[in-house]
Design an enzyme around this catalytic site. Structure first.
Site, PDB file in Angstrom:
ATOM      1  N   ARG A  21       0.611  -1.232  -0.296  1.00  0.00           N
ATOM      2  CA  ARG A  21      -0.071  -0.299   0.045  1.00  0.00           C
ATOM      3  C   ARG A  21       1.067   1.288  -0.470  1.00  0.00           C
ATOM      4  NH1 ARG A  21      -3.689  -2.693   4.832  1.00  0.00           N
ATOM      5  NH2 ARG A  21      -1.748  -3.831   4.952  1.00  0.00           N
ATOM      6  N   GLN A  82      11.701 -14.331   5.982  1.00  0.00           N
ATOM      7  CA  GLN A  82      10.385 -15.242   5.690  1.00  0.00           C
ATOM      8  C   GLN A  82      11.225 -15.340   4.163  1.00  0.00           C
ATOM      9  OE1 GLN A  82       7.290 -12.984   6.157  1.00  0.00           O
ATOM     10  NE2 GLN A  82       5.802 -14.553   5.701  1.00  0.00           N
ATOM     11  N   GLY A  87       1.847 -13.978   4.511  1.00  0.00           N
ATOM     12  CA  GLY A  87       0.898 -13.821   5.924  1.00  0.00           C
ATOM     13  C   GLY A  87       1.446 -13.182   7.030  1.00  0.00           C
ATOM     14  N   ASN A 236       0.515   1.503   7.376  1.00  0.00           N
ATOM     15  CA  ASN A 236       0.130   0.488   5.739  1.00  0.00           C
ATOM     16  C   ASN A 236      -0.035   1.833   4.719  1.00  0.00           C
ATOM     17  OD1 ASN A 236      -0.335  -1.423   7.065  1.00  0.00           O
ATOM     18  ND2 ASN A 236      -2.045  -0.662   8.051  1.00  0.00           N
ATOM     19  N   LYS A 359      30.917  28.189   5.560  1.00  0.00           N
ATOM     20  CA  LYS A 359      30.773  26.851   5.572  1.00  0.00           C
ATOM     21  C   LYS A 359      32.549  25.744   6.747  1.00  0.00           C
ATOM     22  CE  LYS A 359      33.791  24.326   3.317  1.00  0.00           C
ATOM     23  NZ  LYS A 359      34.282  23.851   1.711  1.00  0.00           N
ATOM     24  N   ASN A 385      35.260  42.096  12.865  1.00  0.00           N
ATOM     25  CA  ASN A 385      34.376  42.526  11.783  1.00  0.00           C
ATOM     26  C   ASN A 385      34.120  42.713   9.989  1.00  0.00           C
ATOM     27  OD1 ASN A 385      31.070  44.842  12.275  1.00  0.00           O
ATOM     28  ND2 ASN A 385      32.775  45.462  10.649  1.00  0.00           N
ATOM     29  N   ASN A 394      37.874  30.722  -1.692  1.00  0.00           N
ATOM     30  CA  ASN A 394      38.028  29.637  -0.908  1.00  0.00           C
ATOM     31  C   ASN A 394      38.700  28.594  -1.647  1.00  0.00           C
ATOM     32  OD1 ASN A 394      35.976  29.313  -1.601  1.00  0.00           O
ATOM     33  ND2 ASN A 394      35.470  27.631   0.102  1.00  0.00           N
TER      34      ASN A 394
HETATM   35  C1  UD1 Z   1      -2.963  -7.431  10.956  1.00  0.00           C
HETATM   36  C2  UD1 Z   1      -3.556  -7.634  11.174  1.00  0.00           C
HETATM   37  C3  UD1 Z   1      -4.838  -6.835  11.921  1.00  0.00           C
HETATM   38  C4  UD1 Z   1      -4.351  -5.908  12.902  1.00  0.00           C
HETATM   39  C5  UD1 Z   1      -3.558  -5.102  12.651  1.00  0.00           C
HETATM   40  C6  UD1 Z   1      -2.861  -3.953  13.455  1.00  0.00           C
HETATM   41  C7  UD1 Z   1      -3.642  -9.945  10.592  1.00  0.00           C
HETATM   42  C8  UD1 Z   1      -3.668 -11.091   9.266  1.00  0.00           C
HETATM   43  N1  UD1 Z   1      -3.733  -8.429  10.895  1.00  0.00           N
HETATM   44  O1  UD1 Z   1      -2.737  -6.351   9.393  1.00  0.00           O
HETATM   45  O2  UD1 Z   1      -5.745  -8.213  12.049  1.00  0.00           O
HETATM   46  O3  UD1 Z   1      -5.591  -5.438  13.050  1.00  0.00           O
HETATM   47  O4  UD1 Z   1      -2.071  -6.434  11.956  1.00  0.00           O
HETATM   48  O5  UD1 Z   1      -1.511  -3.228  12.344  1.00  0.00           O
HETATM   49  O6  UD1 Z   1      -2.395 -10.172  11.291  1.00  0.00           O
HETATM   50  N2  UD1 Z   1       4.323  -9.222   7.710  1.00  0.00           N
HETATM   51  C9  UD1 Z   1       5.512 -10.442   7.324  1.00  0.00           C
HETATM   52  N3  UD1 Z   1       5.253 -10.722   6.024  1.00  0.00           N
HETATM   53  C10 UD1 Z   1       4.086 -11.271   5.762  1.00  0.00           C
HETATM   54  C11 UD1 Z   1       3.138 -10.758   6.254  1.00  0.00           C
HETATM   55  C12 UD1 Z   1       2.725  -9.498   6.608  1.00  0.00           C
HETATM   56  O7  UD1 Z   1       6.312  -9.874   7.706  1.00  0.00           O
HETATM   57  O8  UD1 Z   1       3.833 -12.419   4.729  1.00  0.00           O
HETATM   58  C13 UD1 Z   1       4.994  -8.387   8.666  1.00  0.00           C
HETATM   59  C14 UD1 Z   1       4.339  -6.712   7.927  1.00  0.00           C
HETATM   60  O9  UD1 Z   1       5.822  -6.046   8.057  1.00  0.00           O
HETATM   61  C15 UD1 Z   1       4.041  -5.760   8.679  1.00  0.00           C
HETATM   62  C16 UD1 Z   1       3.195  -6.929   9.796  1.00  0.00           C
HETATM   63  O10 UD1 Z   1       3.237  -8.435   9.424  1.00  0.00           O
HETATM   64  O11 UD1 Z   1       4.556  -5.344   9.881  1.00  0.00           O
HETATM   65  C17 UD1 Z   1       1.563  -7.106   9.784  1.00  0.00           C
HETATM   66  O12 UD1 Z   1       1.401  -7.298   8.501  1.00  0.00           O
HETATM   67  P1  UD1 Z   1       0.480  -5.625   7.872  1.00  0.00           P
HETATM   68  O13 UD1 Z   1       0.630  -6.544   6.092  1.00  0.00           O
HETATM   69  O14 UD1 Z   1       1.078  -4.577   7.440  1.00  0.00           O
HETATM   70  O15 UD1 Z   1      -1.530  -6.501   7.873  1.00  0.00           O
HETATM   71  P2  UD1 Z   1      -2.222  -5.567   8.409  1.00  0.00           P
HETATM   72  O16 UD1 Z   1      -3.347  -5.560   7.414  1.00  0.00           O
HETATM   73  O17 UD1 Z   1      -2.107  -4.484   9.050  1.00  0.00           O
HETATM   74 CA    CA Z   2       0.197  -2.995   9.637  1.00  0.00          CA
END
Ligand code: UD1
Ligand code: CA
Length: 465
Positions: A21, A82, A87, A236, A359, A385, A394
């Site tokens: 996003r 990862q 997710g 986000n 500078k 002054n 310079n």
């Molecule tokens: C997530 C929560 C949501 C919560 C919100 C709070 C889930 C499914 N949802 O949503 O319930 O209200 O956070 O801010 O967990 N990340 C990884 N690897 C991945 C996916 C994400 O490391 O594969 C990390 C992202 O970098 C981020 C964090 O996990 O720092 C959260 O992921 P993000 O996609 O921002 O989740 P939200 O949609 O904000």
């Molecule tokens: Ca988030």
């Protein structure tokens, strides 16, 4: 308190996400938040909890994120990669694997939630431990819960979390949201993570599904509200980043005001969290105090100051000016419309005035460069002054060599003097208006012309020794 064996604490930071996003080539957690990467405040806060292990899950641009994380904290970090961003549950599993045989509580924090405080995290962990829960979720009640997972409760505690995209209209009306921060009993987390599937609209492994999985096993899952709702706000997209920055600045400004700093209009005063300001200093809007800036007591800053990595001593004034890597002594005056670049050092009581650029130069105690001048690679003594439109020449464009100008104590540089460096102007020497000084000027000597030549000895004036 009963004498319970102390449970160990580990932390997992989820920072592998793509940050789609943001629509950016830079990973989300490296975007700037008040002078540091977005990830930095979370690492600061975790460091205060002193977990036995801190795992940072990295993925997209892993090297850059890893490097920044190491730079921003002094605590040892373990990085877990990862490979594919499947997710938050997959990210948590990656982090969990790096915990080895750790046993105790695991605090999971997303890398994009910088406002959470150590106080709130301590309360969350304490609640979790006192209640002997398998999982405790940090929540908040938001006027606009859009985008966050909603907390579905029953008599036993939290039954499950429903993501925005999967929620029914009735569920979307719930204002209590998941902060994305949890404490888990490690064993409970580990087993639940193996059961998470992708049966949702986003086809992702949701960490939030661990909650209903634990509940189905009859485990205790609780919610605990953050002290302030803003603490759970996540970043986000860029609009949320700007919003969070505003919250963070408000906190910084409030802390400074409570410590005795006057901020005339906090909405238009942009101070990075690590800037220090002494009491009875007044900051007028708009002003920007950036990076490792330290400002003393009784200073007058702004209107219109942009000060980066600089030190300003007690009682100094900086008005409509830009400073970068500069040092300004006590009672010195800068501006209006001055530009102090790296290595500019203004001694006590000196003045750099209107349309003056300095500078890598020292301006001695009580010396003045009031108007329209360029001072580069110079050492200016005390009580000098420098007349309007003086230039330290310079830089030799042919040889590309930069040279020094040295001006002795008490010298008077006439308006529009060109000091062709390298050159020394002796103590109490005088240059006439429009002189082009190509040779060293002896002390007490008046020089004029182009090229400047000695005219006579300087007259003694009242107060001369
Ligand atoms: C997530 C929560 C949501 C919560 C919100 C709070 C889930 C499914 N949802 O949503 O319930 O209200 O956070 O801010 O967990 N990340 C990884 N690897 C991945 C996916 C994400 O490391 O594969 C990390 C992202 O970098 C981020 C964090 O996990 O720092 C959260 O992921 P993000 O996609 O921002 O989740 P939200 O949609 O904000
Ligand atoms: Ca988030």
């Amino acid at each position: 308190m009963p004498n319970q064996p102390k449970r160990a604490l580990a932390a997992i930071v989820l920072a592998a996400g793509e940050g789609k996003r943001f629509k950016s080539d830079t990973p989300k957690v490296l975007h700037d938040l008040c002078g540091r990467p977005l990830l930095a405040p979370v690492l600061d806060t975790l460091a205060k909890l002193d977990p036995t292990k801190t795992i940072v899950v990295v993925g997209r641009h892993a090297d850059a994120v890893q490097e920044a994380a190491k730079r921003e904290t002094r605590k040892p970090l373990t990085f877990a990669k990862q490979e594919r961003q499947l997710g938050t549950a997959d990210a948590a599993r990656t982090g969990d694997e790096a915990l080895g045989d750790f046993s105790g509580d695991v605090l999971i924090v997303p890398g994009d939630t910088p406002l959470v405080t150590v106080k709130t995290l301590r309360a969350l962990i304490a609640h979790h431990r006192n209640q002997k829960a398998a999982a405790t979720i940090l929540t908040a009640t938001l006027d606009d819960p859009t985008g966050y997972g909603r907390i579905i409760k029953d008599k036993q505690g939290v039954e499950r979390i429903v993501e925005q995209t999967d929620a029914t209209n009735t569920q979307r009306d719930i204002n209590e949201v998941n902060g994305g921060i949890y404490v888990f009993d490690r064993a409970a987390l580990r087993s639940a993570l193996t059961k998470v599937d992708k049966a949702n609209k986003q086809k992702e492994f949701y960490l939030t599904d661990v909650i209903s999985i634990l509940r189905e096993k009859g485990e205790k899952v609780l919610a605990r509200a953050a002290a302030q709702a803003e603490e759970i706000l996540g970043v986000n997209d860029r609009a949320q980043l700007a919003d969070i920055a505003r919250h963070l600045r408000k906190r910084t400004n409030e802390t400074l005001m409570a410590a005795g700093v006057s901020i005339v209009d906090p909405t238009f005063t942009y101070i990075d969290p690590h800037v220090k300001v002494g009491k009875d200093t007044v900051i007028h809007p708009p002003s920007f105090l950036i990076g490792n800036t330290v400002i003393g007591k009784n200073c007058e800053i702004g209107p219109g100051a942009r000060i980066t990595d600089s030190r300003i001593d007690d009682g100094a004034r900086v008005i409509f000016s830009m400073l970068d890597g500069a040092r300004v002594g006590a009672q010195a005056s800068v501006g209006p419309y001055a530009y102090l670049r790296p290595g500019a050092r203004l001694a006590k009581g000196s003045k750099v005035g209107t349309f003056v650029e300095v500078k890598a130069s020292e301006i001695g105690e009580g010396s003045k460069v009031p108007h329209l001048s360029y001072i580069g690679d110079a050492v200016i003594g005390r009580d000098v002054n420098v007349g309007a439109a003086t230039v330290t020449v310079n830089y030799d464009a042919e040889t590309k060599i930069k040279s020094k100008t040295v001006i002795g104590d008490g010298a008077k540089i006439g308006s529009d003097t060109m000091l062709i460096a390298p050159v020394n102007v002796g103590k109490r020497a005088v240059t006439g208006a429009g002189s082009v000084v190509t040779n060293d000027v002896p002390a007490e000597t008046v020089v004029v012309g182009n090229p400047a030549k000695p005219l006579r000895k300087r007259k003694k004036t009242k107060g001369d020794g």
